[in-house]
Write a protein that holds these residues in place. Structure first.
Motif, PDB file in Angstrom:
ATOM      1  N   ILE A  57       2.630  -2.529  -6.428  1.00  0.00           N
ATOM      2  CA  ILE A  57       3.318  -2.284  -5.156  1.00  0.00           C
ATOM      3  C   ILE A  57       3.347  -0.803  -4.814  1.00  0.00           C
ATOM      4  CG2 ILE A  57       5.634  -2.232  -6.172  1.00  0.00           C
ATOM      5  CD1 ILE A  57       4.666  -3.560  -2.664  1.00  0.00           C
ATOM      6  N   SER A  58       3.486   0.052  -5.814  1.00  0.00           N
ATOM      7  CA  SER A  58       3.549   1.500  -5.551  1.00  0.00           C
ATOM      8  C   SER A  58       2.263   1.996  -4.896  1.00  0.00           C
ATOM      9  CB  SER A  58       3.833   2.279  -6.836  1.00  0.00           C
ATOM     10  OG  SER A  58       2.812   2.046  -7.790  1.00  0.00           O
ATOM     11  N   MET A  59       1.127   1.449  -5.317  1.00  0.00           N
ATOM     12  CA  MET A  59      -0.152   1.849  -4.725  1.00  0.00           C
ATOM     13  C   MET A  59      -0.262   1.348  -3.282  1.00  0.00           C
ATOM     14  SD  MET A  59      -1.449   3.690  -7.034  1.00  0.00           S
ATOM     15  CE  MET A  59      -3.068   3.956  -6.371  1.00  0.00           C
ATOM     16  N   ALA A  60       0.214   0.144  -3.032  1.00  0.00           N
ATOM     17  CA  ALA A  60       0.169  -0.415  -1.675  1.00  0.00           C
ATOM     18  C   ALA A  60       1.061   0.398  -0.738  1.00  0.00           C
ATOM     19  CB  ALA A  60       0.588  -1.883  -1.685  1.00  0.00           C
ATOM     20  N   ILE A  61       2.250   0.740  -1.197  1.00  0.00           N
ATOM     21  CA  ILE A  61       3.166   1.532  -0.369  1.00  0.00           C
ATOM     22  C   ILE A  61       2.596   2.921  -0.115  1.00  0.00           C
ATOM     23  CG2 ILE A  61       5.436   2.647  -0.340  1.00  0.00           C
ATOM     24  CD1 ILE A  61       6.501   0.118  -1.796  1.00  0.00           C
ATOM     25  N   GLN A  62       1.983   3.501  -1.117  1.00  0.00           N
ATOM     26  CA  GLN A  62       1.366   4.820  -0.951  1.00  0.00           C
ATOM     27  C   GLN A  62       0.259   4.771   0.097  1.00  0.00           C
ATOM     28  OE1 GLN A  62      -0.125   6.448  -4.620  1.00  0.00           O
ATOM     29  NE2 GLN A  62      -0.959   8.266  -3.626  1.00  0.00           N
ATOM     30  N   ARG A  63      -0.576   3.728   0.043  1.00  0.00           N
ATOM     31  CA  ARG A  63      -1.667   3.577   1.008  1.00  0.00           C
ATOM     32  C   ARG A  63      -1.117   3.340   2.417  1.00  0.00           C
ATOM     33  NH1 ARG A  63      -6.774   4.841   2.643  1.00  0.00           N
ATOM     34  NH2 ARG A  63      -7.943   3.008   3.292  1.00  0.00           N
ATOM     35  N   GLU A  64      -0.091   2.500   2.539  1.00  0.00           N
ATOM     36  CA  GLU A  64       0.527   2.240   3.841  1.00  0.00           C
ATOM     37  C   GLU A  64       1.058   3.536   4.442  1.00  0.00           C
ATOM     38  OE1 GLU A  64       4.229  -0.278   5.776  1.00  0.00           O
ATOM     39  OE2 GLU A  64       4.425   0.660   3.808  1.00  0.00           O
ATOM     40  N   THR A  65       1.765   4.297   3.645  1.00  0.00           N
ATOM     41  CA  THR A  65       2.328   5.569   4.105  1.00  0.00           C
ATOM     42  C   THR A  65       1.226   6.513   4.561  1.00  0.00           C
ATOM     43  OG1 THR A  65       4.199   5.301   2.599  1.00  0.00           O
ATOM     44  CG2 THR A  65       3.785   7.518   3.433  1.00  0.00           C
ATOM     45  N   SER A  66       0.165   6.568   3.791  1.00  0.00           N
ATOM     46  CA  SER A  66      -0.968   7.428   4.138  1.00  0.00           C
ATOM     47  C   SER A  66      -1.601   6.998   5.463  1.00  0.00           C
ATOM     48  CB  SER A  66      -1.999   7.377   3.016  1.00  0.00           C
ATOM     49  OG  SER A  66      -3.159   8.082   3.352  1.00  0.00           O
ATOM     50  N   LEU A  67      -1.879   5.697   5.605  1.00  0.00           N
ATOM     51  CA  LEU A  67      -2.515   5.196   6.829  1.00  0.00           C
ATOM     52  C   LEU A  67      -1.657   5.441   8.059  1.00  0.00           C
ATOM     53  CD1 LEU A  67      -4.066   1.800   5.676  1.00  0.00           C
ATOM     54  CD2 LEU A  67      -5.280   3.913   6.218  1.00  0.00           C
ATOM     55  N   LYS A  68      -0.360   5.333   7.914  1.00  0.00           N
ATOM     56  CA  LYS A  68       0.528   5.556   9.058  1.00  0.00           C
ATOM     57  C   LYS A  68       0.485   6.996   9.541  1.00  0.00           C
ATOM     58  CE  LYS A  68       3.701   1.725   8.564  1.00  0.00           C
ATOM     59  NZ  LYS A  68       5.085   1.287   8.385  1.00  0.00           N
ATOM     60  N   ARG A  69       0.063   7.900   8.677  1.00  0.00           N
ATOM     61  CA  ARG A  69      -0.046   9.322   9.047  1.00  0.00           C
ATOM     62  C   ARG A  69      -1.404   9.680   9.624  1.00  0.00           C
ATOM     63  NH1 ARG A  69       2.872  11.327   3.575  1.00  0.00           N
ATOM     64  NH2 ARG A  69       5.004  10.981   4.273  1.00  0.00           N
ATOM     65  N   TYR A  71      -4.738   9.894  12.015  1.00  0.00           N
ATOM     66  CA  TYR A  71      -5.013   9.898  13.450  1.00  0.00           C
ATOM     67  C   TYR A  71      -5.503   8.515  13.863  1.00  0.00           C
ATOM     68  CZ  TYR A  71      -4.943  15.000  13.266  1.00  0.00           C
ATOM     69  OH  TYR A  71      -4.567  16.301  13.095  1.00  0.00           O
ATOM     70  N   ARG A  72      -5.239   8.164  15.089  1.00  0.00           N
ATOM     71  CA  ARG A  72      -5.652   6.859  15.607  1.00  0.00           C
ATOM     72  C   ARG A  72      -7.159   6.647  15.455  1.00  0.00           C
ATOM     73  NH1 ARG A  72      -4.687   2.585  18.542  1.00  0.00           N
ATOM     74  NH2 ARG A  72      -6.099   1.958  20.190  1.00  0.00           N
ATOM     75  N   SER A  73      -7.952   7.665  15.737  1.00  0.00           N
ATOM     76  CA  SER A  73      -9.414   7.546  15.633  1.00  0.00           C
ATOM     77  C   SER A  73      -9.852   7.207  14.212  1.00  0.00           C
ATOM     78  CB  SER A  73     -10.094   8.833  16.109  1.00  0.00           C
ATOM     79  OG  SER A  73      -9.707   9.931  15.302  1.00  0.00           O
ATOM     80  N   TRP A  74      -9.157   7.717  13.210  1.00  0.00           N
ATOM     81  CA  TRP A  74      -9.486   7.406  11.812  1.00  0.00           C
ATOM     82  C   TRP A  74      -9.191   5.937  11.514  1.00  0.00           C
ATOM     83  CZ3 TRP A  74      -6.787  11.980   8.812  1.00  0.00           C
ATOM     84  CH2 TRP A  74      -7.371  13.191   9.214  1.00  0.00           C
ATOM     85  N   LYS A  75      -8.074   5.438  12.041  1.00  0.00           N
ATOM     86  CA  LYS A  75      -7.712   4.033  11.822  1.00  0.00           C
ATOM     87  C   LYS A  75      -8.742   3.117  12.479  1.00  0.00           C
ATOM     88  CE  LYS A  75      -2.870   5.274  11.983  1.00  0.00           C
ATOM     89  NZ  LYS A  75      -1.631   5.156  12.736  1.00  0.00           N
ATOM     90  N   ILE A  76      -9.162   3.452  13.676  1.00  0.00           N
ATOM     91  CA  ILE A  76     -10.179   2.658  14.373  1.00  0.00           C
ATOM     92  C   ILE A  76     -11.471   2.644  13.572  1.00  0.00           C
ATOM     93  CG2 ILE A  76     -11.680   2.634  16.416  1.00  0.00           C
ATOM     94  CD1 ILE A  76      -9.188   3.503  18.037  1.00  0.00           C
ATOM     95  N   GLU A  77     -11.873   3.793  13.054  1.00  0.00           N
ATOM     96  CA  GLU A  77     -13.090   3.871  12.248  1.00  0.00           C
ATOM     97  C   GLU A  77     -12.971   3.020  10.980  1.00  0.00           C
ATOM     98  OE1 GLU A  77     -15.640   7.241   9.845  1.00  0.00           O
ATOM     99  OE2 GLU A  77     -14.484   7.873  11.589  1.00  0.00           O
ATOM    100  N   LEU A  78     -11.816   3.052  10.336  1.00  0.00           N
ATOM    101  CA  LEU A  78     -11.587   2.245   9.138  1.00  0.00           C
ATOM    102  C   LEU A  78     -11.737   0.759   9.451  1.00  0.00           C
ATOM    103  CD1 LEU A  78     -10.601   2.045   6.146  1.00  0.00           C
ATOM    104  CD2 LEU A  78      -8.290   1.842   7.101  1.00  0.00           C
ATOM    105  N   ILE A  79     -11.120   0.307  10.516  1.00  0.00           N
ATOM    106  CA  ILE A  79     -11.204  -1.099  10.914  1.00  0.00           C
ATOM    107  C   ILE A  79     -12.652  -1.475  11.228  1.00  0.00           C
ATOM    108  CG2 ILE A  79     -10.566  -2.787  12.688  1.00  0.00           C
ATOM    109  CD1 ILE A  79      -7.888  -1.108  12.930  1.00  0.00           C
TER     110      ILE A  79
END
Length: 95
Positions: A57-69, A71-79
């Motif tokens: 769970i600690s790794m999942a929460i860390q990743r969630e926190t990171s993704l929320k920070r 830029y929108r363009s980075w999230k779009i590229e990831l998807i």
């Protein structure tokens, strides 16, 4: 049991929501059926477009926190790397 981060969207390149859960099917179902109060319900964000699984769970929460920070363009590229058409992945997780 795994832990997941997930990204929901209302449409291709539309509004997104990032969450973490220990039961991806149950949590996405709650969003799809508007059982989860808040941002996703208010904005009809129901389409699962991306997810990752973690052993802790600690790794999942860390990743969630990171993704929320990110830029929108980075999230779009990831998807779009794994889901270029922003297909709803619901059918893939309920099999």
């Amino acid at each position: 049991m795994g832990f997941y981060i997930y990204i929901l969207a209302d449409m291709r390149r539309g509004r997104t929501y990032i969450g973490v859960t220990n039961n991806l099917v149950r949590r996405v179902y709650e969003h799809r059926e508007s059982l989860a109060e808040g941002y996703t319900k208010a904005n009809s964000i129901k389409r699962l477009v991306y997810f990752e699984e973690f052993g802790e769970i600690s790794m999942a929460i860390q990743r969630e926190t990171s993704l929320k920070r990110w830029y929108r363009s980075w999230k779009i590229e990831l998807i779009e790397k794994s889901n270029p058409d922003w297909r709803d992945l619901w059918d893939e997780i309920v099999k």
